[in-house]
Design a protein around this motif. Structure first.
Motif, mmCIF file in Angstrom:
data_model
loop_
_atom_site.group_PDB
_atom_site.id
_atom_site.type_symbol
_atom_site.label_atom_id
_atom_site.label_comp_id
_atom_site.label_asym_id
_atom_site.label_seq_id
_atom_site.Cartn_x
_atom_site.Cartn_y
_atom_site.Cartn_z
ATOM 1 N N ARG A 171 4.244 -10.397 6.103
ATOM 2 C CA ARG A 171 4.052 -8.974 5.793
ATOM 3 C C ARG A 171 4.963 -8.110 6.649
ATOM 4 N N LEU A 172 5.256 -6.934 6.134
ATOM 5 C CA LEU A 172 5.910 -5.877 6.887
ATOM 6 C C LEU A 172 4.821 -4.869 7.225
ATOM 7 N N ASP A 173 4.558 -4.671 8.505
ATOM 8 C CA ASP A 173 3.410 -3.881 8.948
ATOM 9 C C ASP A 173 3.884 -2.576 9.571
ATOM 10 N N VAL A 174 3.469 -1.460 8.971
ATOM 11 C CA VAL A 174 3.871 -0.135 9.451
ATOM 12 C C VAL A 174 2.884 0.333 10.513
ATOM 13 N N LYS A 175 3.388 0.620 11.714
ATOM 14 C CA LYS A 175 2.514 0.975 12.838
ATOM 15 C C LYS A 175 2.538 2.454 13.182
ATOM 16 N N SER A 176 3.339 3.255 12.465
ATOM 17 C CA SER A 176 3.379 4.699 12.701
ATOM 18 C C SER A 176 3.774 5.409 11.414
ATOM 19 N N ASP A 177 3.509 6.701 11.351
ATOM 20 C CA ASP A 177 3.797 7.472 10.143
ATOM 21 C C ASP A 177 5.301 7.670 9.967
ATOM 22 N N GLY A 178 5.761 7.566 8.718
ATOM 23 C CA GLY A 178 7.158 7.793 8.407
ATOM 24 C C GLY A 178 7.449 9.247 8.120
ATOM 25 N N ILE A 179 8.731 9.586 8.042
ATOM 26 C CA ILE A 179 9.134 10.972 7.791
ATOM 27 C C ILE A 179 9.931 11.113 6.498
ATOM 28 N N SER A 180 10.219 10.006 5.812
ATOM 29 C CA SER A 180 11.002 10.082 4.575
ATOM 30 C C SER A 180 10.608 8.949 3.638
ATOM 31 N N LEU A 181 11.155 8.983 2.430
ATOM 32 C CA LEU A 181 10.969 7.872 1.515
ATOM 33 C C LEU A 181 11.614 6.624 2.119
ATOM 34 N N ILE A 182 11.279 5.477 1.554
ATOM 35 C CA ILE A 182 11.805 4.219 2.079
ATOM 36 C C ILE A 182 12.386 3.384 0.941
ATOM 37 N N ILE A 183 13.562 2.830 1.172
ATOM 38 C CA ILE A 183 14.187 1.912 0.216
ATOM 39 C C ILE A 183 14.315 0.542 0.876
ATOM 40 N N LEU A 184 13.745 -0.469 0.245
ATOM 41 C CA LEU A 184 13.915 -1.853 0.683
ATOM 42 C C LEU A 184 14.926 -2.470 -0.264
ATOM 43 N N SER A 185 16.166 -2.576 0.197
ATOM 44 C CA SER A 185 17.274 -2.931 -0.690
ATOM 45 C C SER A 185 17.606 -4.415 -0.702
ATOM 46 N N SER B 213 0.828 -1.212 0.000
ATOM 47 C CA SER B 213 0.000 0.000 0.000
ATOM 48 C C SER B 213 0.857 1.255 0.000
ATOM 49 N N ILE B 214 2.184 1.082 0.049
ATOM 50 C CA ILE B 214 3.098 2.224 0.005
ATOM 51 C C ILE B 214 3.283 2.642 -1.453
ATOM 52 N N PRO B 215 2.977 3.874 -1.820
ATOM 53 C CA PRO B 215 3.117 4.310 -3.219
ATOM 54 C C PRO B 215 4.552 4.151 -3.719
ATOM 55 N N THR B 216 4.681 3.661 -4.950
ATOM 56 C CA THR B 216 6.003 3.439 -5.556
ATOM 57 C C THR B 216 6.619 4.752 -6.018
ATOM 58 N N HIS B 217 7.917 4.870 -5.851
ATOM 59 C CA HIS B 217 8.653 6.063 -6.269
ATOM 60 C C HIS B 217 9.552 5.731 -7.461
ATOM 61 N N LEU C 147 12.165 -10.164 -6.533
ATOM 62 C CA LEU C 147 12.803 -11.037 -7.514
ATOM 63 C C LEU C 147 14.312 -10.823 -7.604
ATOM 64 N N GLY C 148 14.824 -9.863 -6.835
ATOM 65 C CA GLY C 148 16.255 -9.608 -6.838
ATOM 66 C C GLY C 148 16.736 -8.805 -8.024
ATOM 67 N N MET C 149 15.822 -8.072 -8.682
ATOM 68 C CA MET C 149 16.179 -7.325 -9.879
ATOM 69 C C MET C 149 16.542 -5.875 -9.568
ATOM 70 N N ALA C 150 15.986 -5.318 -8.515
ATOM 71 C CA ALA C 150 16.234 -3.923 -8.156
ATOM 72 C C ALA C 150 15.709 -3.703 -6.747
ATOM 73 N N MET C 151 15.949 -2.516 -6.221
ATOM 74 C CA MET C 151 15.423 -2.186 -4.904
ATOM 75 C C MET C 151 13.954 -1.782 -5.017
ATOM 76 N N PHE C 152 13.254 -1.751 -3.892
ATOM 77 C CA PHE C 152 11.935 -1.120 -3.822
ATOM 78 C C PHE C 152 12.123 0.269 -3.238
ATOM 79 N N TRP C 153 11.575 1.246 -3.908
ATOM 80 C CA TRP C 153 11.651 2.626 -3.444
ATOM 81 C C TRP C 153 10.233 3.139 -3.292
ATOM 82 N N GLY C 154 9.842 3.414 -2.054
ATOM 83 C CA GLY C 154 8.479 3.850 -1.792
ATOM 84 C C GLY C 154 8.428 5.261 -1.241
#
Length: 382
Positions: free
Chosen positions: A356-370, A229-233, A243-250
Protein backbone atom coordinates in the motif's frame (compact mmCIF):
# COMPACT_ATOMS: atom_id res chain seq x y z
CA UNK A 1 -18.33 -1.00 -46.55
CA UNK A 2 -17.08 0.23 -49.94
CA UNK A 3 -19.65 2.89 -50.77
CA UNK A 4 -18.97 3.25 -54.50
CA UNK A 5 -22.04 1.71 -56.19
CA UNK A 6 -21.31 3.53 -59.47
CA UNK A 7 -17.81 2.08 -59.75
CA UNK A 8 -18.13 -1.65 -59.22
CA UNK A 9 -14.67 -2.34 -60.63
CA UNK A 10 -13.23 -0.32 -57.74
CA UNK A 11 -15.42 -2.22 -55.28
CA UNK A 12 -14.19 -5.54 -56.66
CA UNK A 13 -10.57 -4.38 -56.45
CA UNK A 14 -10.96 -3.36 -52.80
CA UNK A 15 -12.72 -6.60 -51.93
CA UNK A 16 -9.93 -8.62 -53.57
CA UNK A 17 -7.25 -6.73 -51.61
CA UNK A 18 -9.07 -7.29 -48.33
CA UNK A 19 -9.47 -10.98 -49.10
CA UNK A 20 -5.78 -11.24 -49.95
CA UNK A 21 -4.64 -9.75 -46.65
CA UNK A 22 -7.40 -11.12 -44.38
CA UNK A 23 -8.50 -14.30 -46.14
CA UNK A 24 -9.11 -16.33 -42.98
CA UNK A 25 -11.16 -13.57 -41.39
CA UNK A 26 -13.24 -13.19 -44.56
CA UNK A 27 -13.81 -16.94 -44.82
CA UNK A 28 -14.88 -17.17 -41.18
CA UNK A 29 -17.28 -14.24 -41.51
CA UNK A 30 -15.35 -11.96 -39.14
CA UNK A 31 -14.90 -9.51 -42.00
CA UNK A 32 -17.67 -8.76 -44.48
CA UNK A 33 -17.27 -6.49 -47.50
CA UNK A 34 -20.49 -4.86 -48.68
CA UNK A 35 -21.54 -2.20 -51.17
CA UNK A 36 -24.99 -0.56 -51.25
CA UNK A 37 -26.93 -0.94 -54.52
CA UNK A 38 -27.12 2.27 -56.50
CA UNK A 39 -30.91 2.07 -56.30
CA UNK A 40 -30.66 2.73 -52.56
CA UNK A 41 -29.44 6.29 -53.14
CA UNK A 42 -31.80 9.23 -53.65
CA UNK A 43 -30.83 12.07 -55.94
CA UNK A 44 -27.81 13.97 -54.67
CA UNK A 45 -28.10 16.78 -57.21
CA UNK A 46 -29.50 20.30 -56.71
CA UNK A 47 -29.56 20.02 -52.90
CA UNK A 48 -30.36 23.37 -51.20
CA UNK A 49 -27.30 25.07 -49.72
CA UNK A 50 -26.92 25.33 -45.94
CA UNK A 51 -24.32 26.38 -43.35
CA UNK A 52 -22.38 28.17 -46.09
CA UNK A 53 -21.12 24.87 -47.52
CA UNK A 54 -20.25 24.56 -51.18
CA UNK A 55 -22.44 22.39 -53.46
CA UNK A 56 -19.63 19.82 -53.61
CA UNK A 57 -19.38 19.57 -49.83
CA UNK A 58 -23.17 19.36 -49.44
CA UNK A 59 -23.31 16.49 -51.91
CA UNK A 60 -20.43 14.74 -50.14
CA UNK A 61 -21.93 15.00 -46.64
CA UNK A 62 -25.41 14.02 -47.89
CA UNK A 63 -24.05 10.88 -49.54
CA UNK A 64 -22.16 10.08 -46.33
CA UNK A 65 -25.45 10.18 -44.39
CA UNK A 66 -26.99 7.71 -46.84
CA UNK A 67 -23.86 5.52 -46.66
CA UNK A 68 -24.08 5.36 -42.88
CA UNK A 69 -27.82 4.74 -42.97
CA UNK A 70 -27.33 1.69 -45.19
CA UNK A 71 -24.45 0.38 -43.08
CA UNK A 72 -26.46 0.69 -39.86
CA UNK A 73 -29.49 -1.06 -41.31
CA UNK A 74 -27.21 -3.88 -42.50
CA UNK A 75 -25.57 -4.17 -39.07
CA UNK A 76 -28.79 -3.98 -37.04
CA UNK A 77 -29.17 -7.78 -37.07
CA UNK A 78 -25.55 -8.49 -36.23
CA UNK A 79 -24.38 -8.62 -32.64
CA UNK A 80 -25.50 -6.59 -29.64
CA UNK A 81 -23.47 -3.40 -30.09
CA UNK A 82 -22.36 -1.27 -33.02
CA UNK A 83 -19.49 1.21 -32.98
CA UNK A 84 -18.68 3.64 -35.79
CA UNK A 85 -15.00 3.64 -36.73
CA UNK A 86 -12.98 4.75 -39.74
CA UNK A 87 -9.97 3.31 -41.53
CA UNK A 88 -7.61 6.17 -40.67
CA UNK A 89 -7.71 6.20 -36.87
CA UNK A 90 -5.37 5.14 -34.08
CA UNK A 91 -6.63 3.33 -30.98
CA UNK A 92 -5.33 3.67 -27.43
CA UNK A 93 -3.61 0.60 -25.98
CA UNK A 94 -6.19 -1.65 -24.34
CA UNK A 95 -9.11 0.12 -26.04
CA UNK A 96 -11.22 -3.04 -26.37
CA UNK A 97 -10.83 -3.90 -22.69
CA UNK A 98 -11.71 -0.31 -21.77
CA UNK A 99 -14.85 -0.36 -23.93
CA UNK A 100 -16.00 -3.68 -22.47
CA UNK A 101 -15.42 -2.39 -18.95
CA UNK A 102 -17.38 0.81 -19.63
CA UNK A 103 -20.26 -1.20 -21.09
CA UNK A 104 -20.34 -3.40 -18.00
CA UNK A 105 -20.50 -0.30 -15.82
CA UNK A 106 -23.77 0.66 -17.58
CA UNK A 107 -25.46 -2.72 -17.05
CA UNK A 108 -27.32 -1.54 -13.96
CA UNK A 109 -29.03 1.09 -16.14
CA UNK A 110 -29.08 -0.16 -19.70
CA UNK A 111 -31.29 2.69 -20.97
CA UNK A 112 -28.47 4.51 -22.73
CA UNK A 113 -28.73 5.19 -26.46
CA UNK A 114 -25.16 6.35 -27.15
CA UNK A 115 -21.78 5.62 -25.59
CA UNK A 116 -19.25 8.16 -26.83
CA UNK A 117 -15.63 6.94 -26.96
CA UNK A 118 -14.28 9.87 -28.98
CA UNK A 119 -15.13 13.57 -29.07
CA UNK A 120 -14.43 13.89 -32.80
CA UNK A 121 -17.33 13.94 -35.24
CA UNK A 122 -18.94 10.55 -35.63
CA UNK A 123 -15.90 8.45 -34.62
CA UNK A 124 -16.24 6.09 -31.66
CA UNK A 125 -20.01 6.34 -31.32
CA UNK A 126 -21.54 3.14 -29.94
CA UNK A 127 -25.20 2.09 -30.17
CA UNK A 128 -27.22 -0.93 -29.21
CA UNK A 129 -27.93 -2.67 -32.52
CA UNK A 130 -31.64 -2.57 -31.61
CA UNK A 131 -31.46 1.25 -31.81
CA UNK A 132 -29.77 1.34 -35.22
CA UNK A 133 -32.93 1.24 -37.41
CA UNK A 134 -34.32 4.31 -35.65
CA UNK A 135 -31.17 6.37 -36.15
CA UNK A 136 -30.60 5.03 -39.68
CA UNK A 137 -34.09 6.14 -40.69
CA UNK A 138 -33.44 9.53 -39.07
CA UNK A 139 -30.28 9.92 -41.17
CA UNK A 140 -32.11 8.91 -44.34
CA UNK A 141 -34.98 11.28 -43.65
CA UNK A 142 -32.82 14.35 -42.96
CA UNK A 143 -29.78 13.42 -45.04
CA UNK A 144 -29.66 16.75 -46.92
CA UNK A 145 -30.05 19.01 -43.88
CA UNK A 146 -26.74 18.64 -42.01
CA UNK A 147 -23.74 16.32 -41.40
CA UNK A 148 -24.30 13.02 -39.59
CA UNK A 149 -22.68 14.10 -36.30
CA UNK A 150 -24.88 17.21 -36.29
CA UNK A 151 -27.96 15.03 -36.72
CA UNK A 152 -27.02 12.94 -33.71
CA UNK A 153 -27.87 15.68 -31.19
CA UNK A 154 -31.42 16.31 -32.47
CA UNK A 155 -32.00 12.55 -32.65
CA UNK A 156 -31.07 12.10 -28.98
CA UNK A 157 -33.27 15.06 -28.04
CA UNK A 158 -36.19 13.45 -29.84
CA UNK A 159 -35.61 10.08 -28.22
CA UNK A 160 -35.46 11.74 -24.79
CA UNK A 161 -38.71 13.61 -25.49
CA UNK A 162 -37.05 17.02 -25.15
CA UNK A 163 -36.86 20.21 -27.18
CA UNK A 164 -33.67 21.41 -25.49
CA UNK A 165 -31.08 20.18 -22.99
CA UNK A 166 -31.34 23.42 -21.03
CA UNK A 167 -34.12 22.62 -18.54
CA UNK A 168 -33.37 20.54 -15.44
CA UNK A 169 -35.37 17.47 -16.51
CA UNK A 170 -33.70 17.25 -19.90
CA UNK A 171 -30.23 17.84 -18.47
CA UNK A 172 -30.78 14.77 -16.34
CA UNK A 173 -32.08 12.77 -19.30
CA UNK A 174 -29.07 13.75 -21.42
CA UNK A 175 -26.76 12.02 -18.95
CA UNK A 176 -28.98 8.94 -19.23
CA UNK A 177 -29.23 8.61 -23.01
CA UNK A 178 -25.64 9.73 -23.81
CA UNK A 179 -22.64 8.73 -21.75
CA UNK A 180 -19.13 9.82 -22.58
CA UNK A 181 -15.83 8.12 -21.86
CA UNK A 182 -12.76 10.22 -21.08
CA UNK A 183 -10.05 10.15 -22.30
CA UNK A 184 -10.85 9.38 -25.91
CA UNK A 185 -9.99 5.85 -27.05
CA UNK A 186 -9.47 6.90 -30.68
CA UNK A 187 -7.49 9.56 -32.52
CA UNK A 188 -7.90 10.60 -36.14
CA UNK A 189 -4.62 10.16 -38.02
CA UNK A 190 -5.71 10.51 -41.64
CA UNK A 191 -4.48 13.36 -43.80
CA UNK A 192 -6.49 12.46 -46.90
CA UNK A 193 -10.18 13.00 -47.56
CA UNK A 194 -12.35 12.00 -50.48
CA UNK A 195 -13.57 15.60 -50.38
CA UNK A 196 -10.82 17.74 -51.92
CA UNK A 197 -11.66 20.92 -50.01
CA UNK A 198 -11.36 19.11 -46.65
CA UNK A 199 -7.74 18.04 -47.10
CA UNK A 200 -6.18 21.16 -45.59
CA UNK A 201 -8.30 20.86 -42.46
CA UNK A 202 -7.55 17.18 -41.84
CA UNK A 203 -4.32 17.82 -39.90
CA UNK A 204 -6.20 19.93 -37.36
CA UNK A 205 -8.89 17.27 -36.91
CA UNK A 206 -7.56 15.85 -33.63
CA UNK A 207 -9.08 14.83 -30.30
CA UNK A 208 -7.30 16.82 -27.55
CA UNK A 209 -8.05 14.20 -24.87
CA UNK A 210 -6.55 11.23 -26.73
CA UNK A 211 -3.02 11.43 -25.27
CA UNK A 212 -4.34 12.49 -21.89
CA UNK A 213 -3.27 10.11 -19.19
CA UNK A 214 -1.10 7.88 -21.37
CA UNK A 215 1.87 6.59 -19.42
CA UNK A 216 5.45 6.58 -20.65
CA UNK A 217 6.20 2.97 -19.64
CA UNK A 218 3.76 0.08 -19.64
CA UNK A 219 4.64 -2.41 -16.90
CA UNK A 220 3.34 -5.91 -16.27
CA UNK A 221 2.42 -6.01 -12.58
CA UNK A 222 1.36 -9.06 -10.54
CA UNK A 223 -2.42 -9.72 -10.61
CA UNK A 224 -4.04 -7.82 -7.76
CA UNK A 225 -7.24 -6.22 -6.50
CA UNK A 226 -6.67 -2.46 -6.47
CA UNK A 227 -8.47 0.00 -4.18
CA UNK A 228 -7.99 3.58 -3.03
CA UNK A 229 -9.70 5.99 -0.67
CA UNK A 230 -8.49 8.95 -2.75
CA UNK A 231 -11.41 10.22 -4.90
CA UNK A 232 -10.84 9.73 -8.64
CA UNK A 233 -10.54 12.78 -10.88
CA UNK A 234 -11.95 12.80 -14.44
CA UNK A 235 -12.26 9.01 -14.68
CA UNK A 236 -8.53 8.24 -14.36
CA UNK A 237 -8.84 5.27 -12.00
CA UNK A 238 -6.12 3.47 -10.07
CA UNK A 239 -6.84 0.09 -11.66
CA UNK A 240 -6.11 1.53 -15.13
CA UNK A 241 -2.77 2.84 -13.90
CA UNK A 242 -1.91 -0.54 -12.38
CA UNK A 243 -2.71 -2.28 -15.67
CA UNK A 244 -0.53 0.18 -17.57
CA UNK A 245 -3.45 1.64 -19.51
CA UNK A 246 -3.44 5.21 -18.15
CA UNK A 247 -2.36 7.29 -15.20
CA UNK A 248 -4.24 7.53 -11.90
CA UNK A 249 -5.48 11.03 -11.22
CA UNK A 250 -6.83 11.62 -7.74
CA UNK A 251 -8.30 14.58 -5.94
CA UNK A 252 -6.45 16.17 -3.01
CA UNK A 253 -5.38 13.33 -0.68
CA UNK A 254 -6.00 13.51 3.06
CA UNK A 255 -4.28 11.99 6.06
CA UNK A 256 -4.91 8.21 6.31
CA UNK A 257 -5.84 7.89 2.63
CA UNK A 258 -4.17 4.99 0.85
CA UNK A 259 -3.73 3.09 -2.39
CA UNK A 260 -3.80 -0.66 -1.73
CA UNK A 261 -2.70 -3.53 -3.97
CA UNK A 262 -3.92 -6.92 -2.68
CA UNK A 263 -2.18 -9.64 -4.67
CA UNK A 264 -4.18 -12.64 -5.87
CA UNK A 265 -1.26 -14.84 -4.86
CA UNK A 266 1.50 -13.83 -2.42
CA UNK A 267 4.37 -12.15 -4.24
CA UNK A 268 8.05 -12.26 -3.33
CA UNK A 269 8.80 -8.67 -4.32
CA UNK A 270 12.27 -7.90 -5.59
CA UNK A 271 11.80 -4.17 -6.16
CA UNK A 272 9.22 -1.45 -6.71
CA UNK A 273 8.98 1.90 -8.49
CA UNK A 274 6.27 4.54 -8.14
CA UNK A 275 6.41 7.86 -9.99
CA UNK A 276 3.95 10.72 -9.52
CA UNK A 277 3.24 13.76 -11.68
CA UNK A 278 3.82 14.10 -15.43
CA UNK A 279 5.02 16.68 -17.96
CA UNK A 280 1.62 18.34 -18.15
CA UNK A 281 1.10 18.47 -14.37
CA UNK A 282 4.54 18.35 -12.71
CA UNK A 283 3.19 19.63 -9.38
CA UNK A 284 0.65 16.81 -8.96
CA UNK A 285 3.06 14.66 -6.97
CA UNK A 286 3.58 13.03 -3.61
CA UNK A 287 6.21 15.61 -2.65
CA UNK A 288 8.20 14.06 0.16
CA UNK A 289 9.23 17.45 1.55
CA UNK A 290 5.59 18.48 1.96
CA UNK A 291 3.49 15.30 2.01
CA UNK A 292 4.50 12.20 3.98
CA UNK A 293 3.59 9.12 1.92
CA UNK A 294 5.11 5.71 2.68
CA UNK A 295 5.37 2.44 0.77
CA UNK A 296 4.30 -0.39 3.09
CA UNK A 297 4.22 -4.16 2.64
CA UNK A 298 2.41 -6.81 4.68
CA UNK A 299 4.27 -10.14 4.65
CA UNK A 300 2.32 -13.39 4.50
CA UNK A 301 3.77 -14.35 7.89
CA UNK A 302 1.79 -11.54 9.46
CA UNK A 303 -1.39 -12.20 7.45
CA UNK A 304 -2.01 -15.85 8.32
CA UNK A 305 0.26 -18.26 10.15
CA UNK A 306 -1.99 -21.30 9.88
CA UNK A 307 -1.08 -23.88 7.22
CA UNK A 308 1.65 -21.61 5.90
CA UNK A 309 5.30 -22.48 5.32
CA UNK A 310 6.03 -18.84 6.18
CA UNK A 311 5.18 -18.76 9.89
CA UNK A 312 7.57 -15.97 10.73
CA UNK A 313 9.89 -13.47 9.14
CA UNK A 314 13.43 -14.79 8.86
CA UNK A 315 15.09 -14.03 12.21
CA UNK A 316 18.39 -13.53 10.44
CA UNK A 317 16.95 -10.64 8.48
CA UNK A 318 18.28 -7.20 9.28
CA UNK A 319 15.05 -5.21 9.48
CA UNK A 320 16.36 -2.46 11.73
CA UNK A 321 16.20 0.08 8.90
CA UNK A 322 12.50 -0.61 8.36
CA UNK A 323 9.53 0.57 10.43
CA UNK A 324 7.11 -2.08 11.71
CA UNK A 325 3.61 -0.62 12.10
CA UNK A 326 0.94 -1.77 14.54
CA UNK A 327 -1.32 -3.09 11.76
CA UNK A 328 1.31 -5.54 10.53
CA UNK A 329 2.71 -3.46 7.69
CA UNK A 330 6.40 -2.78 7.26
CA UNK A 331 7.44 0.57 5.77
CA UNK A 332 10.10 -0.02 3.12
CA UNK A 333 10.31 3.44 1.52
CA UNK A 334 8.90 6.97 1.34
CA UNK A 335 8.31 9.30 -1.58
CA UNK A 336 11.09 11.84 -2.12
CA UNK A 337 10.67 15.53 -2.94
CA UNK A 338 10.65 14.66 -6.64
CA UNK A 339 7.55 12.50 -6.19
CA UNK A 340 9.28 9.14 -6.65
CA UNK A 341 9.42 6.10 -4.36
CA UNK A 342 11.66 3.21 -5.28
CA UNK A 343 13.63 0.49 -3.59
CA UNK A 344 14.29 -3.19 -3.01
CA UNK A 345 12.49 -5.53 -0.64
CA UNK A 346 14.86 -7.88 1.22
CA UNK A 347 14.27 -11.49 0.30
CA UNK A 348 14.22 -12.31 4.00
CA UNK A 349 10.87 -10.51 4.38
CA UNK A 350 9.35 -13.29 2.31
CA UNK A 351 6.18 -13.30 0.20
CA UNK A 352 3.95 -10.26 0.48
CA UNK A 353 0.15 -10.39 0.40
CA UNK A 354 -0.50 -6.64 0.26
CA UNK A 355 1.36 -3.46 -0.70
CA UNK A 356 0.00 0.00 0.00
CA UNK A 357 0.85 3.66 -0.38
CA UNK A 358 -0.06 5.25 2.95
CA UNK A 359 -0.74 8.99 3.19
CA UNK A 360 0.31 10.36 6.59
CA UNK A 361 -0.54 14.06 6.09
CA UNK A 362 -2.99 16.22 4.16
CA UNK A 363 -2.12 17.11 0.57
CA UNK A 364 -2.39 20.51 -1.09
CA UNK A 365 -3.07 19.53 -4.72
CA UNK A 366 -4.39 16.80 -6.97
CA UNK A 367 -2.19 13.74 -7.37
CA UNK A 368 -1.11 11.87 -10.50
CA UNK A 369 0.36 8.37 -10.19
CA UNK A 370 1.96 8.03 -13.61
CA UNK A 371 4.00 4.86 -13.21
CA UNK A 372 3.59 1.72 -11.11
CA UNK A 373 6.05 -1.15 -11.30
CA UNK A 374 6.14 -4.02 -8.80
CA UNK A 375 8.81 -6.49 -9.84
CA UNK A 376 8.42 -9.99 -8.35
CA UNK A 377 11.08 -12.60 -7.78
CA UNK A 378 8.39 -15.26 -7.87
CA UNK A 379 4.75 -15.79 -6.95
CA UNK A 380 4.02 -18.30 -4.17
CA UNK A 381 0.75 -20.15 -3.74
CA UNK A 382 -0.17 -21.14 -0.20
Amino acid sequence: MVAEPYDLSYVSKQAAEIDEHFHNEVESGQIEVICPPKEFYPSLENIPQSFGDSPLRIKWRSKQNVDYGYLMLYASFRGKYYIQLEDDIEARPGYLREMKGFIREQEHADDWILLNFCSLGFIGKMFHTKDLPAFANYLLKFYITRPCDWLLGPFLLTRAGCNSWKNTRCKRLKSVVERGYVPSLFQHRGTYSTLTEKKKAMKKYKDPTYNRGLISHTRLNPPADVTTSIPTHNGFTLDKAYLGMAMFWGKRPKKNDNCTFSFHSPVDIESFYFRTGNDEHPSHIFNGSILNVTVDVKPVALVSQRNSPYTKIDKAADLTKFVMKNDGYITVASFNEGGVAKGDVPKSIGPVKTLRLDVKSDGISLIILSEIFIKPRRAVKI
